[in-house]
Enzyme design. Structure first.
Site, PDB file in Angstrom:
ATOM      1  N   THR A   1      -9.145 -24.206   8.072  1.00  0.00           N
ATOM      2  CA  THR A   1      -9.874 -25.596   7.809  1.00  0.00           C
ATOM      3  C   THR A   1      -8.813 -26.302   6.977  1.00  0.00           C
ATOM      4  O   THR A   1      -9.197 -27.467   7.018  1.00  0.00           O
ATOM      5  CB  THR A   1     -11.178 -24.953   7.098  1.00  0.00           C
ATOM      6  OG1 THR A   1     -11.794 -24.117   7.754  1.00  0.00           O
ATOM      7  CG2 THR A   1     -12.006 -26.080   6.724  1.00  0.00           C
TER       8      THR A   1
ATOM      9  N   LYS B   1     -25.300 -20.942  14.039  1.00  0.00           N
ATOM     10  CA  LYS B   1     -24.970 -20.679  12.696  1.00  0.00           C
ATOM     11  C   LYS B   1     -26.037 -19.658  12.316  1.00  0.00           C
ATOM     12  O   LYS B   1     -27.149 -19.648  12.948  1.00  0.00           O
ATOM     13  CB  LYS B   1     -25.288 -21.960  11.743  1.00  0.00           C
ATOM     14  CG  LYS B   1     -24.645 -21.741  10.670  1.00  0.00           C
ATOM     15  CD  LYS B   1     -23.187 -22.163  10.662  1.00  0.00           C
ATOM     16  CE  LYS B   1     -22.493 -22.121   9.375  1.00  0.00           C
ATOM     17  NZ  LYS B   1     -21.134 -22.746   9.523  1.00  0.00           N
TER      18      LYS B   1
ATOM     19  N   ASN C   1     -11.550 -21.406  -0.509  1.00  0.00           N
ATOM     20  CA  ASN C   1     -10.758 -21.362   0.599  1.00  0.00           C
ATOM     21  C   ASN C   1     -10.373 -22.512   1.139  1.00  0.00           C
ATOM     22  O   ASN C   1      -9.190 -22.880   1.137  1.00  0.00           O
ATOM     23  CB  ASN C   1     -11.516 -20.418   1.959  1.00  0.00           C
ATOM     24  CG  ASN C   1     -10.859 -20.505   3.198  1.00  0.00           C
ATOM     25  OD1 ASN C   1     -10.707 -21.506   3.843  1.00  0.00           O
ATOM     26  ND2 ASN C   1     -10.144 -19.497   3.397  1.00  0.00           N
TER      27      ASN C   1
HETATM   28  P1  NAD Z   1     -15.517 -20.815  -0.950  1.00  0.00           P
HETATM   29  O1  NAD Z   1     -16.872 -20.101  -1.589  1.00  0.00           O
HETATM   30  O2  NAD Z   1     -14.400 -20.162  -0.622  1.00  0.00           O
HETATM   31  O3  NAD Z   1     -15.192 -21.913  -2.369  1.00  0.00           O
HETATM   32  C1  NAD Z   1     -16.119 -22.636  -2.914  1.00  0.00           C
HETATM   33  C2  NAD Z   1     -15.584 -23.553  -4.055  1.00  0.00           C
HETATM   34  O4  NAD Z   1     -16.524 -24.703  -4.643  1.00  0.00           O
HETATM   35  C3  NAD Z   1     -15.145 -22.501  -5.473  1.00  0.00           C
HETATM   36  O5  NAD Z   1     -14.133 -22.995  -6.247  1.00  0.00           O
HETATM   37  C4  NAD Z   1     -16.730 -22.630  -5.931  1.00  0.00           C
HETATM   38  O6  NAD Z   1     -16.358 -22.471  -7.751  1.00  0.00           O
HETATM   39  C5  NAD Z   1     -16.789 -24.364  -5.921  1.00  0.00           C
HETATM   40  N1  NAD Z   1     -18.133 -24.658  -6.368  1.00  0.00           N
HETATM   41  C6  NAD Z   1     -19.495 -24.061  -5.883  1.00  0.00           C
HETATM   42  N2  NAD Z   1     -20.385 -24.664  -6.535  1.00  0.00           N
HETATM   43  C7  NAD Z   1     -19.713 -25.784  -7.050  1.00  0.00           C
HETATM   44  C8  NAD Z   1     -20.519 -27.282  -7.496  1.00  0.00           C
HETATM   45  N3  NAD Z   1     -21.874 -27.080  -7.554  1.00  0.00           N
HETATM   46  N4  NAD Z   1     -19.680 -28.078  -7.997  1.00  0.00           N
HETATM   47  C9  NAD Z   1     -18.320 -27.775  -7.854  1.00  0.00           C
HETATM   48  N5  NAD Z   1     -17.589 -26.792  -7.233  1.00  0.00           N
HETATM   49  C10 NAD Z   1     -18.508 -25.912  -6.890  1.00  0.00           C
HETATM   50  O7  NAD Z   1     -16.022 -21.867  -0.064  1.00  0.00           O
HETATM   51  P2  NAD Z   1     -15.117 -22.686   1.134  1.00  0.00           P
HETATM   52  O8  NAD Z   1     -14.859 -21.800   2.230  1.00  0.00           O
HETATM   53  O9  NAD Z   1     -13.824 -23.046   0.405  1.00  0.00           O
HETATM   54  O10 NAD Z   1     -16.204 -23.774   1.481  1.00  0.00           O
HETATM   55  C11 NAD Z   1     -16.168 -24.983   0.720  1.00  0.00           C
HETATM   56  C12 NAD Z   1     -16.888 -25.895   1.538  1.00  0.00           C
HETATM   57  O11 NAD Z   1     -16.417 -26.085   2.653  1.00  0.00           O
HETATM   58  C13 NAD Z   1     -18.339 -25.318   2.008  1.00  0.00           C
HETATM   59  O12 NAD Z   1     -19.317 -26.769   1.992  1.00  0.00           O
HETATM   60  C14 NAD Z   1     -18.143 -25.054   3.438  1.00  0.00           C
HETATM   61  O13 NAD Z   1     -19.268 -24.968   4.256  1.00  0.00           O
HETATM   62  C15 NAD Z   1     -17.215 -26.004   3.812  1.00  0.00           C
HETATM   63  N6  NAD Z   1     -16.439 -25.494   5.375  1.00  0.00           N
HETATM   64  C16 NAD Z   1     -15.753 -24.442   4.765  1.00  0.00           C
HETATM   65  C17 NAD Z   1     -14.612 -23.885   5.930  1.00  0.00           C
HETATM   66  C18 NAD Z   1     -13.979 -22.621   5.854  1.00  0.00           C
HETATM   67  O14 NAD Z   1     -13.357 -22.189   6.945  1.00  0.00           O
HETATM   68  N7  NAD Z   1     -13.568 -21.997   4.842  1.00  0.00           N
HETATM   69  C19 NAD Z   1     -14.898 -24.385   7.267  1.00  0.00           C
HETATM   70  C20 NAD Z   1     -15.699 -25.441   7.424  1.00  0.00           C
HETATM   71  C21 NAD Z   1     -16.500 -25.997   6.138  1.00  0.00           C
END
Ligand code: NAD
Length: 414
Positions: A190, A106, A221
């Protein structure tokens, strides 16, 4: 005793428990309790106003006994050494659970991309690759996107690495644009993986997806595509949220409308009045709750008010260990992050395989292969949880840690 909200030490705690349950001795835990390598880099970057800013970044490689390490690069003001280390450990577990020939890695840079221009982001991305180039590469450690990094940033990084390597090196990084060797289906992978886990969990609990009430925290996402897949499968997505609040309609939200209106940071609730808070959202009565935003959302403080039959963790670390225990006691089925969100790294692996062979698959082929991997992983974890009478998180850690533990033993490291 105060609840442990530290992701690094709580990950160590479950790894230790998983290894002990499988009969490994202390030396295996000693090896796996931290990454093998952690590189800290400082990168001077010329900003648009002519000044130079020095950014700090990290790359952690948890365990490379199985194969090269693999994991995303996060651009965020809150990145720190412990977070990068914990995330690299989770990547080892995810790769083990879906049986990929990788260990976990990471990276992260302390920065706020929301306040940076495209030019500044490009210079920072290239500087990071130059700084870590000694320890990464298609057969050493393969980065990918994570929070606030995207396919454009992967393209710059791949280009910079290709210049250093003096070869076109698409296999250096995944999550690239399709024209640069990206894989079909990567962007939604994901959410696809989470959807497959929801289907499997619902089957186990006799819940039909048709008409099931779904609540999703986070509309980025992972959360937004997941909401779309659930909506298209006939479920009723009754609440979603972002960092600014939540919206709720017991009759089901218009997900296509919300998808159309959200911005590139996953914000949409600011368009509505009378929104709920994120904590209120978590307590809405529903069949399936999907935390898809940030960590430590379901804790000892609110766990007894959670009103869902199934929780599927799309986010990393949304439920504390104390809350996991209490959900298990209430027989709420919790599908843990290291299993539920493994779809992204699985399709990243498919992208790397396609880059290596120079032959590209259709989206249908990718999705079919993804489904096979996730269904098999889900059932392995579910069956182990039952046969060993442990919760799904511990079972997932047992499945996830086994491959690296075995490989490290065969190599004579422990
Ligand atoms: P992203 O940045 O695209 O979206 C994050 C979302 O969460 C947004 O809608 C944002 O407004 C919201 N958010 C931020 N802070 C917040 C809070 N305090 N309370 C409520 N909502 C809040 O991120 P993503 O890629 O969708 O990832 C989301 C989670 O999924 C993360 O924990 C990430 O590590 C995990 N994840 C993502 C992927 C991927 O491929 N995108 C893969 C594995 C894990």
């Amino acid at each position: 005793m105060a609840e442990n909200l530290n992701l690094f030490t709580s990950t160590q705690e479950v790894i230790r428990e998983a290894l002990t349950k499988m009969g490994y001795d202390e030396s295996v835990y000693e090896l796996m309790k931290e990454p093998l390598r952690l590189l800290t880099v400082r990168m001077p970057v010329r900003m648009d106003d002519g000044t130079t800013r020095v950014f700090t970044g990290y790359r952690a490689q948890h365990n490379d006994s199985v194969g090269p390490t693999k994991g995303g690069v996060r651009f965020h003001p809150d990145v720190d050494e412990e977070e990068v280390k914990a995330l690299s450990m989770w990547m080892t577990l995810k790769c083990g659970i879906v049986d990929l020939p990788y260990g976990g890695g990471k990276g992260g840079i302390i920065c706020d991309p929301r306040t940076m221009s495209m030019g500044e982001l490009e210079r920072l991305s290239r500087a990071y690759v130059r700084a870590i180039s000694q320890i990464v590469g298609p057969t050493k450690d393969i980065p990918a996107p994570d929070v606030y990094t995207n396919s454009q940033i992967m393209a710059w990084m791949m280009d910079e690495y290709s210049r250093i390597d003096e070869f076109n090196s698409p296999g250096f990084i995944t999550g690239k644009p399709i024209v640069l060797g990206g894989s079909q289906g990567r962007e939604k992978a994901t959410a696809q993986g989470v959807t497959i886990c929801i289907e499997q969990a619902a089957k186990k609990r006799g819940i039909s997806i048709q008409g099931a009430r779904v609540v999703v925290q986070g509309f980025g996402n992972a959360g937004s595509f997941l909401a779309k897949f659930m909506h298209d499968a006939g479920a009723k997505v009754i609440a979603i949220s972002d960092a600014h609040g939540a919206i709720h309609d017991p009759n089901g939200l218009d997900i296509d409308y919300l998808l159309d209106r959200r911005d590139s940071f996953g914000t949409v609730t600011t368009l509505f009045e009378n929104t709920l808070t994120n904590s209120e959202l978590l307590e809405i009565e529903c069949d399936i709750l999907v935390p898809a935003a940030v960590s430590n959302q379901i804790t000892a403080q609110n766990v007894d008010r959670i009103n869902a039959s199934i929780i599927v963790e799309a986010a990393n670390g949304p439920t504390t260990l104390e809350a996991t225990k209490r959900l298990n006691e209430r027989d709420i089925l919790l599908v843990p992050d290291v299993l539920a969100s493994a779809g992204g790294v699985t399709v990243s692996y498919f992208e790397w395989v396609q880059n290596n062979q120079g032959y590209y698959w259709t989206e249908e082929e990718v999705n079919e292969k993804l489904e096979k991997k996730i269904v098999s992983a889900f059932n392995q974890v579910y069956d182990l949880a039952h046969s060993r009478k442990v919760n799904m998180r511990l079972a997932a850690y047992m499945v996830g840690a086994r491959k690296s533990a075995e490989a490290s033993k065969f190599r004579g490291w422990v």
